[in-house]
Design a protein around this motif. Structure first.
Motif, PDB file in Angstrom:
ATOM      1  N   SER A  80       0.830  -1.212   0.000  1.00 54.37           N
ATOM      2  CA  SER A  80       0.000   0.000   0.000  1.00 54.37           C
ATOM      3  C   SER A  80       0.861   1.257   0.000  1.00 54.37           C
ATOM      4  CB  SER A  80      -0.938   0.004   1.209  1.00 54.37           C
ATOM      5  OG  SER A  80      -1.864  -1.043   1.108  1.00 54.37           O
ATOM      6  N   GLN A  81       1.903   1.263   0.830  1.00 54.98           N
ATOM      7  CA  GLN A  81       2.795   2.427   0.903  1.00 54.98           C
ATOM      8  C   GLN A  81       3.494   2.662  -0.429  1.00 54.98           C
ATOM      9  OE1 GLN A  81       5.293   1.118   4.113  1.00 54.98           O
ATOM     10  NE2 GLN A  81       3.884   1.821   5.713  1.00 54.98           N
ATOM     11  N   LEU A  82       3.995   1.600  -1.027  1.00 55.48           N
ATOM     12  CA  LEU A  82       4.721   1.728  -2.290  1.00 55.48           C
ATOM     13  C   LEU A  82       3.783   2.081  -3.441  1.00 55.48           C
ATOM     14  CD1 LEU A  82       7.172  -1.252  -1.778  1.00 55.48           C
ATOM     15  CD2 LEU A  82       7.804   1.164  -1.957  1.00 55.48           C
ATOM     16  N   THR A  83       2.565   1.588  -3.386  1.00 52.16           N
ATOM     17  CA  THR A  83       1.575   1.927  -4.404  1.00 52.16           C
ATOM     18  C   THR A  83       1.235   3.416  -4.326  1.00 52.16           C
ATOM     19  OG1 THR A  83       0.677  -0.314  -4.349  1.00 52.16           O
ATOM     20  CG2 THR A  83      -0.744   1.389  -5.268  1.00 52.16           C
ATOM     21  N   GLU A  84       1.058   3.919  -3.107  1.00 49.52           N
ATOM     22  CA  GLU A  84       0.767   5.350  -2.914  1.00 49.52           C
ATOM     23  C   GLU A  84       1.904   6.224  -3.435  1.00 49.52           C
ATOM     24  OE1 GLU A  84      -0.081   5.943   1.223  1.00 49.52           O
ATOM     25  OE2 GLU A  84      -1.833   4.614   1.157  1.00 49.52           O
ATOM     26  N   ARG A  85       3.129   5.742  -3.343  1.00 49.66           N
ATOM     27  CA  ARG A  85       4.298   6.503  -3.796  1.00 49.66           C
ATOM     28  C   ARG A  85       4.580   6.306  -5.284  1.00 49.66           C
ATOM     29  NH1 ARG A  85       9.162   5.084  -0.289  1.00 49.66           N
ATOM     30  NH2 ARG A  85      10.093   6.712  -1.558  1.00 49.66           N
ATOM     31  N   GLY A  86       3.760   5.510  -5.948  1.00 44.45           N
ATOM     32  CA  GLY A  86       3.942   5.298  -7.376  1.00 44.45           C
ATOM     33  C   GLY A  86       5.100   4.380  -7.723  1.00 44.45           C
ATOM     34  N   LEU A  87       5.486   3.509  -6.792  1.00 43.35           N
ATOM     35  CA  LEU A  87       6.623   2.620  -7.023  1.00 43.35           C
ATOM     36  C   LEU A  87       6.227   1.172  -7.273  1.00 43.35           C
ATOM     37  CD1 LEU A  87       9.031   4.062  -4.300  1.00 43.35           C
ATOM     38  CD2 LEU A  87       9.044   4.514  -6.766  1.00 43.35           C
ATOM     39  N   LEU A  88       4.962   0.868  -7.039  1.00 47.23           N
ATOM     40  CA  LEU A  88       4.497  -0.505  -7.199  1.00 47.23           C
ATOM     41  C   LEU A  88       3.059  -0.481  -7.698  1.00 47.23           C
ATOM     42  CD1 LEU A  88       5.784  -3.311  -6.553  1.00 47.23           C
ATOM     43  CD2 LEU A  88       4.623  -3.228  -4.365  1.00 47.23           C
ATOM     44  N   GLU A  89       2.704  -1.472  -8.499  1.00 39.13           N
ATOM     45  CA  GLU A  89       1.336  -1.607  -8.988  1.00 39.13           C
ATOM     46  C   GLU A  89       0.768  -2.938  -8.530  1.00 39.13           C
ATOM     47  OE1 GLU A  89       1.374  -1.483 -13.228  1.00 39.13           O
ATOM     48  OE2 GLU A  89       1.960   0.633 -13.302  1.00 39.13           O
ATOM     49  N   ARG A  90      -0.507  -2.913  -8.170  1.00 42.58           N
ATOM     50  CA  ARG A  90      -1.268  -4.132  -7.885  1.00 42.58           C
ATOM     51  C   ARG A  90      -2.178  -4.365  -9.077  1.00 42.58           C
ATOM     52  NH1 ARG A  90      -3.863  -2.820  -2.139  1.00 42.58           N
ATOM     53  NH2 ARG A  90      -1.900  -2.523  -1.111  1.00 42.58           N
ATOM     54  N   ARG A  91      -2.036  -5.534  -9.697  1.00 41.88           N
ATOM     55  CA  ARG A  91      -2.910  -5.880 -10.823  1.00 41.88           C
ATOM     56  C   ARG A  91      -3.738  -7.098 -10.433  1.00 41.88           C
ATOM     57  NH1 ARG A  91       1.688  -5.550 -15.499  1.00 41.88           N
ATOM     58  NH2 ARG A  91       2.291  -3.379 -15.114  1.00 41.88           N
ATOM     59  N   PRO A  92      -5.063  -6.989 -10.616  1.00 45.96           N
ATOM     60  CA  PRO A  92      -5.921  -8.114 -10.207  1.00 45.96           C
ATOM     61  C   PRO A  92      -5.663  -9.355 -11.051  1.00 45.96           C
ATOM     62  CG  PRO A  92      -7.211  -6.416 -11.320  1.00 45.96           C
ATOM     63  CD  PRO A  92      -5.822  -5.879 -11.172  1.00 45.96           C
TER      64      PRO A  92
END
Length: 157
Positions: A80-92
């Protein structure tokens, strides 16, 4: 000293030196990188997760937790932290919407490359200051260090 006690003492010495020097090597390298890295450096847990995803693009949170020896809820927080920072994506997942696959963003891919380059530069410089015998000994020890890491890792699971 009996012949059987010498190898045990030698192993104790090797274990003590490894336990002391490996973290010291990591801290020294981390501080050098932090001093010259032009972006805010992620905390160690986030960086470990990014490095794992770089090796296993598309891994799930559960797979990352197992590989990093962390609890899934802690990895989920890091995601969640990395996604908020634009460093990681979660793909369903295509079939199970409860499962998400982790992917690096272009930004994190670039920043990881920058960190790896800094680390390689510092290690290369330090290695150049060693004797040929020391370099050979380190090269010979790499396989044993990998095996030791795998032994410790599998013992924790």
């Amino acid at each position: 000293m009996t012949p059987s006690s010498a190898p045990g003492r030698d192993l104790d010495r090797v274990a003590a030196v490894l336990a002391e020097r490996v973290p010291a090597l990591h801290r020294a390298l981390d501080r050098r990188v932090s001093a010259e890295y032009p972006h805010p450096k992620p905390p160690e847990g986030q960086l470990a997760l990014l490095r794992f995803v770089a090796q296993r693009e598309g891994a799930t949170v559960r797979e990352a937790a197992e590989a990093l020896l962390m609890k899934p809820n802690n990895v989920s927080t890091l995601v969640s932290q990395l996604t908020e920072r634009g460093l990681l994506e979660r793909r369903p997942d295509g079939t199970d919407k409860r499962v998400a696959h982790l992917h690096l963003t272009a930004t994190s891919r670039q920043r990881l490359a920058e960190v790896r380059e800094l680390e390689a530069t510092y290690l290369r410089q330090a290695l150049m200051a060693l004797t040929e015998g020391e370099k050979d000994a380190l090269g010979s020890a790499l396989g044993a260090l990998n095996s030791l890491t795998n032994q410790l890792h599998s013992a924790v699971r």
